[in-house]
Scaffold this motif. Structure first.
Motif, PDB file in Angstrom:
ATOM      1  N   ASP A   1       0.843  -1.189   0.000  1.00 50.38           N
ATOM      2  CA  ASP A   1       0.000   0.000   0.000  1.00 50.38           C
ATOM      3  C   ASP A   1       0.882   1.243   0.000  1.00 50.38           C
ATOM      4  N   SER A   2       0.509   2.228  -0.781  1.00 45.01           N
ATOM      5  CA  SER A   2       1.344   3.428  -0.908  1.00 45.01           C
ATOM      6  C   SER A   2       1.497   4.171   0.416  1.00 45.01           C
ATOM      7  N   SER A   3       0.461   4.129   1.249  1.00 41.01           N
ATOM      8  CA  SER A   3       0.548   4.854   2.519  1.00 41.01           C
ATOM      9  C   SER A   3       1.598   4.237   3.434  1.00 41.01           C
ATOM     10  N   SER A   4       1.658   2.912   3.491  1.00 43.97           N
ATOM     11  CA  SER A   4       2.672   2.283   4.338  1.00 43.97           C
ATOM     12  C   SER A   4       4.055   2.404   3.708  1.00 43.97           C
ATOM     13  N   VAL A   5       4.113   2.409   2.383  1.00 41.50           N
ATOM     14  CA  VAL A   5       5.402   2.624   1.720  1.00 41.50           C
ATOM     15  C   VAL A   5       5.960   3.986   2.106  1.00 41.50           C
ATOM     16  N   PHE A   6       5.070   4.979   2.139  1.00 39.13           N
ATOM     17  CA  PHE A   6       5.495   6.311   2.555  1.00 39.13           C
ATOM     18  C   PHE A   6       5.942   6.292   4.015  1.00 39.13           C
ATOM     19  N   ALA A   7       5.157   5.611   4.863  1.00 37.37           N
ATOM     20  CA  ALA A   7       5.497   5.546   6.290  1.00 37.37           C
ATOM     21  C   ALA A   7       6.839   4.867   6.508  1.00 37.37           C
ATOM     22  N   ILE A   8       7.150   3.890   5.679  1.00 43.84           N
ATOM     23  CA  ILE A   8       8.389   3.131   5.845  1.00 43.84           C
ATOM     24  C   ILE A   8       9.601   3.907   5.350  1.00 43.84           C
ATOM     25  N   HIS A   9       9.434   4.654   4.275  1.00 44.63           N
ATOM     26  CA  HIS A   9      10.596   5.259   3.614  1.00 44.63           C
ATOM     27  C   HIS A   9      10.697   6.772   3.783  1.00 44.63           C
ATOM     28  N   ALA A  10       9.661   7.442   4.252  1.00 41.82           N
ATOM     29  CA  ALA A  10       9.723   8.896   4.394  1.00 41.82           C
ATOM     30  C   ALA A  10      10.640   9.283   5.552  1.00 41.82           C
ATOM     31  N   PRO A  11      11.167  10.501   5.521  1.00 44.86           N
ATOM     32  CA  PRO A  11      11.971  10.962   6.666  1.00 44.86           C
ATOM     33  C   PRO A  11      11.150  10.914   7.948  1.00 44.86           C
ATOM     34  N   ILE A  12      11.786  10.520   9.035  1.00 44.88           N
ATOM     35  CA  ILE A  12      11.085  10.408  10.311  1.00 44.88           C
ATOM     36  C   ILE A  12      10.722  11.797  10.821  1.00 44.88           C
ATOM     37  N   ALA A  13       9.475  11.950  11.251  1.00 44.48           N
ATOM     38  CA  ALA A  13       8.971  13.243  11.688  1.00 44.48           C
ATOM     39  C   ALA A  13       9.607  13.656  13.015  1.00 44.48           C
ATOM     40  N   ASP A  14       9.444  14.938  13.340  1.00 42.23           N
ATOM     41  CA  ASP A  14       9.979  15.476  14.584  1.00 42.23           C
ATOM     42  C   ASP A  14       9.210  14.919  15.780  1.00 42.23           C
ATOM     43  N   GLU A  15       9.947  14.465  16.795  1.00 39.00           N
ATOM     44  CA  GLU A  15       9.320  13.832  17.957  1.00 39.00           C
ATOM     45  C   GLU A  15       8.387  14.778  18.689  1.00 39.00           C
ATOM     46  N   GLN A  16       8.797  16.017  18.912  1.00 38.18           N
ATOM     47  CA  GLN A  16       7.971  16.963  19.658  1.00 38.18           C
ATOM     48  C   GLN A  16       6.666  17.260  18.938  1.00 38.18           C
ATOM     49  N   LYS A  17       6.699  17.351  17.617  1.00 34.27           N
ATOM     50  CA  LYS A  17       5.471  17.588  16.861  1.00 34.27           C
ATOM     51  C   LYS A  17       4.533  16.384  16.978  1.00 34.27           C
ATOM     52  N   LEU A  18       5.113  15.193  16.973  1.00 38.18           N
ATOM     53  CA  LEU A  18       4.289  13.997  17.140  1.00 38.18           C
ATOM     54  C   LEU A  18       3.650  13.956  18.521  1.00 38.18           C
ATOM     55  N   LEU A  19       4.396  14.352  19.534  1.00 44.14           N
ATOM     56  CA  LEU A  19       3.865  14.352  20.896  1.00 44.14           C
ATOM     57  C   LEU A  19       2.711  15.335  21.040  1.00 44.14           C
ATOM     58  N   VAL A  20       2.827  16.491  20.397  1.00 47.27           N
ATOM     59  CA  VAL A  20       1.747  17.476  20.454  1.00 47.27           C
ATOM     60  C   VAL A  20       0.498  16.955  19.744  1.00 47.27           C
ATOM     61  N   ALA A  21       0.699  16.324  18.599  1.00 49.97           N
ATOM     62  CA  ALA A  21      -0.443  15.816  17.817  1.00 49.97           C
ATOM     63  C   ALA A  21      -1.055  14.568  18.426  1.00 49.97           C
ATOM     64  N   MET A  22      -0.319  13.886  19.280  1.00 51.60           N
ATOM     65  CA  MET A  22      -0.764  12.602  19.816  1.00 51.60           C
ATOM     66  C   MET A  22      -2.058  12.705  20.616  1.00 51.60           C
ATOM     67  N   VAL A  23      -2.293  13.827  21.292  1.00 52.79           N
ATOM     68  CA  VAL A  23      -3.487  13.980  22.125  1.00 52.79           C
ATOM     69  C   VAL A  23      -4.750  13.790  21.298  1.00 52.79           C
ATOM     70  N   ASP A  24      -4.733  14.265  20.068  1.00 57.08           N
ATOM     71  CA  ASP A  24      -5.895  14.102  19.188  1.00 57.08           C
ATOM     72  C   ASP A  24      -5.801  12.851  18.339  1.00 57.08           C
ATOM     73  N   SER A  25      -4.591  12.430  17.999  1.00 57.83           N
ATOM     74  CA  SER A  25      -4.454  11.311  17.071  1.00 57.83           C
ATOM     75  C   SER A  25      -4.619   9.956  17.755  1.00 57.83           C
ATOM     76  N   ARG A  26      -4.244   9.845  19.012  1.00 55.88           N
ATOM     77  CA  ARG A  26      -4.378   8.568  19.720  1.00 55.88           C
ATOM     78  C   ARG A  26      -5.789   8.456  20.281  1.00 55.88           C
ATOM     79  N   LEU A  27      -6.591   7.574  19.705  1.00 54.48           N
ATOM     80  CA  LEU A  27      -7.971   7.430  20.147  1.00 54.48           C
ATOM     81  C   LEU A  27      -8.069   6.839  21.544  1.00 54.48           C
ATOM     82  N   ASP A  28      -7.071   6.038  21.963  1.00 58.77           N
ATOM     83  CA  ASP A  28      -7.128   5.494  23.315  1.00 58.77           C
ATOM     84  C   ASP A  28      -6.926   6.592  24.360  1.00 58.77           C
TER      85      ASP A  28
END
Length: 476
Positions: free
Chosen positions: A277-304
């Motif tokens: 799937d192209s989305s997982s191909v992107f996830a596997i090969h794209a540059p890794i995102a910034d950790e702090q930005k992921l932490l900020v977005a996690m509050v809305d992105s993590r459904l648990d």
């Protein structure tokens, strides 16, 4: 007297069914309107979230979706998988045929029905009293009273909000589990794909070592080599057999693991992986995102995380409900009365619970303690998600670096050595055995790189899971 008794019944029926007691009917309308029941989303409402996070919306998120019951799952267990099996198809099958998800859907539907029941206003109570004449001179008294629990006006909305938040938490938990299953399916699909490549490399390695053994025996037969060289070639071929056997075993285990996620326990394992799937191909090969930005977005992105917060919101509503319930139960009503002499009158009633023994303070203490527990749990879930994300980030970076270093220090030199040996053999400056030895070394390097690439893909998809969404184009 019998006719008078019937007249009493008719009068009561007119009181209950007709518009004579207008004040009572008007009060009923106001009461029910004030206690309107909340509407509750169905699991189908998760379609958009799952489409954006898992890459596919399962069939049970459609408005006309059929119920996934045990018989459906039993029948699906033996259905053959598509061959080849594309990654996106695997995710769709997993979300539609996973017994774990089907169980959560059923539990969520039960919670939805329970939440609707809890948030529905209490029914009014009709109290009707009459009798049977014992002699011809008796007059049958008639009494009818319609009672309403008036405290529902200020407690029912809170009960409804509590039920809504509790159900919302269950709905979000279902979505979180579905997203986790989608990522696990992707990881398992790539595991099968990489194990298939590993088996092909192992088969090629076996052919190379068989060739090397043949050359060693031929050279030994003409006195150009020693028995040690033959023994070394035999050991290399034995190792190649072992690698092939292990690769086949690991491929079979990976296929069965994926089939378990897909709910295909009885299906044939005679299938291969198809297109990624192209989305997982992107996830596997794209540059890794910034950790702090992921932490900020996690509050809305993590459904648990959102589900745990919804539970805390429900507990907060329970505290307010307990406080409002200290005013105790209050019933009011109106009715109709006919006494022994046949005189008729309107009746009014009020029932108030006296807080003599129980003033509700214990209920408030309990609700406040449960709120504190829910807030602590929400914070625990949030911190756990943060650690999962940071650990997944570290693992993804480490796996990427390990794979890149090996590609540069192992695979590239082995490829250059084989290229030079092949050219030398072609122009007669080097032996064919040296070229085959170089090919064997290159194949072993590819096997090692395959293992490192498999680990890297798993780590990158685990990062997407920890971040709470896929495809990775949505990553900040």
């Amino acid at each position: 007297m019998h006719g008078q008794s019937l007249h009493g019944f008719d009068t009561c029926r007119m009181f209950v069914m007709s518009a004579t007691p207008c004040a009572i009917i008007a009060f009923t309308v106001v009461f029910v309107g004030g206690c309107a029941t909340n509407t509750f989303e169905q699991p189908a409402s998760l379609g958009a979230d799952l489409q954006s996070r898992a890459g596919v919306a399962p069939s049970w998120t459609q408005a006309d979706a059929k119920v996934i019951d045990a018989q459906t799952l039993h029948a699906a267990a033996a259905v053959a998988l598509p061959n080849p099996l594309n990654e996106l198809d695997a995710v769709a099958i997993a979300l539609d045929a996973s017994p774990g998800i089907a169980k959560m859907i059923s539990q969520t539907n039960a919670l939805r029905a329970e939440a609707i029941d809890i948030s529905t206003p209490a029914n009014p109570v009709l109290n009707f009293t009459s009798g049977v004449p014992l002699d011809s001179m008796s007059v049958v008294p008639i009494f009818a009273m319609l009672m309403f629990q008036i405290d529902e006006l200020w407690t029912q909305p809170l009960r409804s909000e509590t039920a809504r938040q509790t159900y919302q938490s269950a709905l979000l938990s279902l979505g979180a589990s579905a997203i986790a299953l989608a990522v696990e399916t992707r990881v398992a699909w790539h595991e099968v794909a990489m194990r298939s490549e590993e088996r092909e490399l192992a088969q090629n390695d076996l052919r190379i070592t068989e060739h090397l053994l043949t050359i060693a025996r031929e050279r030994f037969a003409v006195g150009e080599s020693t028995g040690d060289a033959v023994a070394k070639s035999q050991a290399e071929m034995k190792d190649a057999h072992h690698r092939l056997s292990q690769a086949s075993q690991m491929l079979s285990a990976a296929q069965l693991s994926l089939m378990a996620l897909l709910g295909r326990a009885e299906a044939s394992s005679d299938w291969s992986t198809g297109a990624p799937d192209s989305s997982s191909v992107f996830a596997i090969h794209a540059p890794i995102a910034d950790e702090q930005k992921l932490l900020v977005a996690m509050v809305d992105s993590r459904l648990d995380v959102r589900a745990a917060q919804a539970q805390a919101n429900a507990a907060k509503s329970k505290v307010e409900l307990a406080r409002r319930s200290r005013s105790n139960k209050l019933d009011v009503g109106g009715g109709f009365d006919q006494d022994m002499e046949g005189e008729q009158s309107a009746a009014f009633s009020a029932n108030v619970e006296l807080p003599i023994f129980n003033n509700g303070s214990a209920r408030i203490d309990k609700a406040e303690a449960e709120l504190q527990t829910a807030n602590i749990e929400a914070e625990r879930v949030r911190q756990t998600a943060i650690i999962e994300l940071r650990r997944a980030m570290a693992q993804a970076l480490a796996s990427q670096e390990k794979r890149d270093v090996s590609a540069e220090s192992l695979l590239a030199p082995s490829a250059e050595t084989f290229k030079r040996a092949q050219i030398s053999a072609d122009i007669g400056e080097g032996s064919r055995r040296d070229a085959i030895d170089a090919q064997h070394a290159l194949n072993l390097a590819k096997l090692e790189m395959n293992d490192l690439e498999r680990q890297r893909r798993g780590a990158r998809l685990a990062l997407a899971k920890a971040a709470g969404f896929l495809p990775a184009e949505a990553l900040p």
